[in-house]
Design a protein around this motif. Structure first.
Motif, PDB file in Angstrom:
ATOM      1  N   THR A   1       0.849  -1.185   0.000  1.00  0.00           N
ATOM      2  CA  THR A   1       0.000   0.000   0.000  1.00  0.00           C
ATOM      3  C   THR A   1       0.886   1.237   0.000  1.00  0.00           C
ATOM      4  OG1 THR A   1      -1.899   1.040   1.079  1.00  0.00           O
ATOM      5  CG2 THR A   1      -0.211   0.183   2.537  1.00  0.00           C
TER       6      THR A   1
ATOM      7  N   ARG B   1      -7.901   7.739  -0.262  1.00  0.00           N
ATOM      8  CA  ARG B   1      -9.108   6.913  -0.229  1.00  0.00           C
ATOM      9  C   ARG B   1      -9.848   6.975   1.095  1.00  0.00           C
ATOM     10  NH1 ARG B   1     -10.530   3.425  -4.529  1.00  0.00           N
ATOM     11  NH2 ARG B   1      -9.106   3.932  -6.216  1.00  0.00           N
TER      12      ARG B   1
ATOM     13  N   MET C   1     -14.473  -7.311   5.826  1.00  0.00           N
ATOM     14  CA  MET C   1     -15.383  -6.261   5.372  1.00  0.00           C
ATOM     15  C   MET C   1     -15.395  -6.170   3.857  1.00  0.00           C
ATOM     16  SD  MET C   1     -15.604  -2.217   6.349  1.00  0.00           S
ATOM     17  CE  MET C   1     -14.005  -1.739   5.762  1.00  0.00           C
TER      18      MET C   1
ATOM     19  N   ASN D   1     -16.507  -1.671  -0.198  1.00  0.00           N
ATOM     20  CA  ASN D   1     -17.219  -0.925  -1.219  1.00  0.00           C
ATOM     21  C   ASN D   1     -18.732  -0.912  -0.991  1.00  0.00           C
ATOM     22  OD1 ASN D   1     -17.734   0.154  -3.856  1.00  0.00           O
ATOM     23  ND2 ASN D   1     -15.603  -0.441  -4.247  1.00  0.00           N
TER      24      ASN D   1
ATOM     25  N   VAL E   1     -20.250  -1.588   1.882  1.00  0.00           N
ATOM     26  CA  VAL E   1     -20.519  -0.890   3.140  1.00  0.00           C
ATOM     27  C   VAL E   1     -20.512   0.622   2.920  1.00  0.00           C
ATOM     28  CG1 VAL E   1     -19.611  -0.441   5.461  1.00  0.00           C
ATOM     29  CG2 VAL E   1     -19.595  -2.774   4.563  1.00  0.00           C
TER      30      VAL E   1
ATOM     31  N   ARG F   1     -14.234  10.359   2.760  1.00  0.00           N
ATOM     32  CA  ARG F   1     -15.117  10.475   1.587  1.00  0.00           C
ATOM     33  C   ARG F   1     -16.576  10.214   1.965  1.00  0.00           C
ATOM     34  NH1 ARG F   1     -13.925   6.697  -2.602  1.00  0.00           N
ATOM     35  NH2 ARG F   1     -12.954   5.399  -1.057  1.00  0.00           N
TER      36      ARG F   1
HETATM   37  O1  UT7 Z   1     -17.038   1.732  10.299  1.00  0.00           O
HETATM   38  C1  UT7 Z   1     -18.223   1.326   9.713  1.00  0.00           C
HETATM   39  C2  UT7 Z   1     -18.183   0.717   8.443  1.00  0.00           C
HETATM   40  N1  UT7 Z   1     -17.021   0.839   7.642  1.00  0.00           N
HETATM   41  C3  UT7 Z   1     -16.938   1.762   6.698  1.00  0.00           C
HETATM   42  O2  UT7 Z   1     -17.735   2.670   6.627  1.00  0.00           O
HETATM   43  C4  UT7 Z   1     -15.880   1.594   5.650  1.00  0.00           C
HETATM   44  C5  UT7 Z   1     -16.494   1.698   4.301  1.00  0.00           C
HETATM   45  N2  UT7 Z   1     -15.616   1.477   3.189  1.00  0.00           N
HETATM   46  C6  UT7 Z   1     -14.533   2.242   2.881  1.00  0.00           C
HETATM   47  O3  UT7 Z   1     -14.152   3.133   3.618  1.00  0.00           O
HETATM   48  C7  UT7 Z   1     -13.856   2.001   1.578  1.00  0.00           C
HETATM   49  O4  UT7 Z   1     -14.641   1.123   0.802  1.00  0.00           O
HETATM   50  C8  UT7 Z   1     -12.416   1.444   1.685  1.00  0.00           C
HETATM   51  C9  UT7 Z   1     -11.479   2.515   2.194  1.00  0.00           C
HETATM   52  C10 UT7 Z   1     -12.408   0.249   2.600  1.00  0.00           C
HETATM   53  C11 UT7 Z   1     -11.916   1.010   0.299  1.00  0.00           C
HETATM   54  O5  UT7 Z   1     -11.986   2.106  -0.597  1.00  0.00           O
HETATM   55  P1  UT7 Z   1     -12.654   1.905  -2.028  1.00  0.00           P
HETATM   56  O6  UT7 Z   1     -12.491   3.170  -2.747  1.00  0.00           O
HETATM   57  O7  UT7 Z   1     -14.055   1.422  -1.803  1.00  0.00           O
HETATM   58  O8  UT7 Z   1     -11.721   0.826  -2.696  1.00  0.00           O
HETATM   59  P2  UT7 Z   1     -12.111  -0.630  -3.228  1.00  0.00           P
HETATM   60  O9  UT7 Z   1     -12.436  -1.537  -2.095  1.00  0.00           O
HETATM   61  O10 UT7 Z   1     -13.135  -0.481  -4.305  1.00  0.00           O
HETATM   62  O11 UT7 Z   1     -10.750  -1.066  -3.889  1.00  0.00           O
HETATM   63  C12 UT7 Z   1     -10.206  -0.370  -4.997  1.00  0.00           C
HETATM   64  C13 UT7 Z   1      -8.841  -0.945  -5.296  1.00  0.00           C
HETATM   65  C14 UT7 Z   1      -8.802  -2.473  -5.338  1.00  0.00           C
HETATM   66  O12 UT7 Z   1      -7.936  -2.840  -6.392  1.00  0.00           O
HETATM   67  P3  UT7 Z   1      -8.518  -3.377  -7.781  1.00  0.00           P
HETATM   68  O13 UT7 Z   1      -9.342  -4.585  -7.431  1.00  0.00           O
HETATM   69  O14 UT7 Z   1      -9.349  -2.243  -8.319  1.00  0.00           O
HETATM   70  O15 UT7 Z   1      -7.288  -3.671  -8.571  1.00  0.00           O
HETATM   71  C15 UT7 Z   1      -8.208  -2.858  -4.022  1.00  0.00           C
HETATM   72  O16 UT7 Z   1      -7.510  -4.088  -4.092  1.00  0.00           O
HETATM   73  O17 UT7 Z   1      -7.922  -0.565  -4.257  1.00  0.00           O
HETATM   74  C16 UT7 Z   1      -7.231  -1.736  -3.804  1.00  0.00           C
HETATM   75  N3  UT7 Z   1      -6.888  -1.540  -2.402  1.00  0.00           N
HETATM   76  C17 UT7 Z   1      -5.732  -0.988  -2.010  1.00  0.00           C
HETATM   77  N4  UT7 Z   1      -4.669  -0.502  -2.709  1.00  0.00           N
HETATM   78  C18 UT7 Z   1      -3.656   0.010  -1.988  1.00  0.00           C
HETATM   79  C19 UT7 Z   1      -7.628  -1.868  -1.324  1.00  0.00           C
HETATM   80  N5  UT7 Z   1      -6.955  -1.522  -0.199  1.00  0.00           N
HETATM   81  C20 UT7 Z   1      -5.781  -0.981  -0.604  1.00  0.00           C
HETATM   82  C21 UT7 Z   1      -4.664  -0.436   0.078  1.00  0.00           C
HETATM   83  N6  UT7 Z   1      -3.643   0.047  -0.651  1.00  0.00           N
HETATM   84  N7  UT7 Z   1      -4.614  -0.361   1.429  1.00  0.00           N
END
Ligand code: UT7
Length: 326
Positions: free
Chosen positions: A29, A37, A216, A219, A221, A258
């Motif tokens: 990461t 993000r 979790m 996305n 959530v 966000r």
């Molecule tokens: O507390 C109560 C409930 N929780 C929440 O409210 C959390 C809700 N969710 C989020 O905050 C976001 O969904 C996250 C921060 C967890 C993830 O952000 P996102 O913009 O939804 O990313 P994503 O899950 O759609 O992943 C996008 C890409 C993926 O790669 P591919 O499949 O597009 O190639 C992930 O593998 O980002 C990748 N990714 C990362 N890359 C670098 C996921 N985590 C990481 C990371 N570093 N730490």
């Protein structure tokens, strides 16, 4: 009319700080990805000898000190947590013992990130019905103990700490104006810890399959969180004949910058009305709102008579709001 008024706030954290650069050394990461993000820059991490009850008790002591009352006067202790010291007894009982709050009834509420507001709602009802005069409501977590440090999707998000409030029965206009709590169990799998309960009790298999860690679908959530938190905020305002323009401060659950910005935009809340501190603590689940509240209170962001809205969302799914006249 008898209301529950917040007369003291407190918070407590581990000293150990884990920055995004530290996490870069653990998984694939970058500081840039995590910051853009999520908005998170660093989080606190408990070390050996520190437990959920450690921070819950310290936060409660700080809140009692601000309220100017002793633990012996407390009738009720509620701890919102999904990372208790033990499956049982309740962490609230451990806090009661630490504080020597001998007459208090003590129990935990497991509503994930909505746990503090669920606890606040229950305590509000106890006070309004006269069943309790003084209560402690605490949100406390050591989430880093159930995080998979090999999973980049989750390990950068969470942190440890606790926040607490003292509630006292008062007559007058100030205090909790309303609370609303909701849940939808059809989405339970989106955010859960599969192992160590009665379904998958602790075993070599739960260890090997990493069922001891939280999982979790971020996305999904994310989308549900924005919608539910917006609804909960509107519900609280409508129940009190108010609009977002009446808010002096909006303290949402601190999970993702966000999410917070999307809700702020949908509600029409300005930057001045919004309180955010997740860049320093990450997502502390049930602790996030009382930690933010204590910081806002101690830095003079809240004045007597101010209207403050709390809004939370978490695993369960659960969501909740509370509107307070300070
Ligand atoms: O507390 C109560 C409930 N929780 C929440 O409210 C959390 C809700 N969710 C989020 O905050 C976001 O969904 C996250 C921060 C967890 C993830 O952000 P996102 O913009 O939804 O990313 P994503 O899950 O759609 O992943 C996008 C890409 C993926 O790669 P591919 O499949 O597009 O190639 C992930 O593998 O980002 C990748 N990714 C990362 N890359 C670098 C996921 N985590 C990481 C990371 N570093 N730490």
């Amino acid at each position: 009319m008898i209301r529950a008024k917040i007369t003291g706030t407190g918070s407590a954290f581990p000293d150990k700080v884990l920055t995004n650069c530290d996490i870069e050394k653990l998984v694939d990461t970058s500081d840039d990805w995590i910051t853009s993000r999520t908005g998170i820059k660093e989080r606190r991490v408990a070390v050996e000898g520190e437990y959920t009850s450690t921070f819950a008790s310290r936060a409660a002591e700080n809140a009692l000190q601000m309220a100017g009352i002793t633990a012996a006067e407390i009738d009720l202790i509620i701890v919102g947590t999904i990372t208790p010291d033990f499956p049982f007894p309740a962490t609230a009982c451990l806090v009661q013992n630490n504080l020597k709050a001998s007459k208090a009834a003590a129990f935990d509420v497991a509503a994930a990130c909505s746990g503090f507001l669920y606890g606040l709602s229950v305590a509000d009802k106890f006070i309004k019905t006269g069943a309790a005069k003084k209560a402690l409501v605490i949100g406390a977590e050591v989430l880093t103990r159930i995080v998979d440090w090999d999973d980049r999707n989750t390990c950068c998000l969470f942190g440890d700490g606790a926040g607490a409030v003292v509630l006292e029965a008062v007559s007058g206009d100030a205090g909790i104006l309303s609370t609303h709590i909701h849940s939808d169990g059809t989405y339970w799998e989106l955010l859960h810890q599969p192992g160590c309960g009665s379904r998958n009790p602790a075993s070599q298999k739960t260890l090997d399959d990493k069922q001891i860690f939280l999982r979790m679908q971020g996305n999904e959530v994310f989308k549900l969180a924005v919608r539910a938190m917006e609804d909960a905020a509107h519900e609280a305002l409508a129940a009190n004949g108010m609009t977002a323009a009446d808010l002096n401060l909006f303290i949402p659950h601190q999970a993702n910058r966000r999410i917070i910005d999307a809700i702020g935009k949908r509600l029409g809340v300005s930057d001045e009305q919004l309180f955010v501190n997740l860049e320093r603590y990450g997502n502390t689940s049930a602790a996030s709102i009382p930690i933010a509240l204590d910081e806002a209170n101690r830095t003079g962001r809240i004045k007597s008579g101010d209207i403050v809205l709390f809004d939370a969302f978490g695993g369960g799914l659960t969501w909740a709001s509370a509107l307070v006249r300070w």
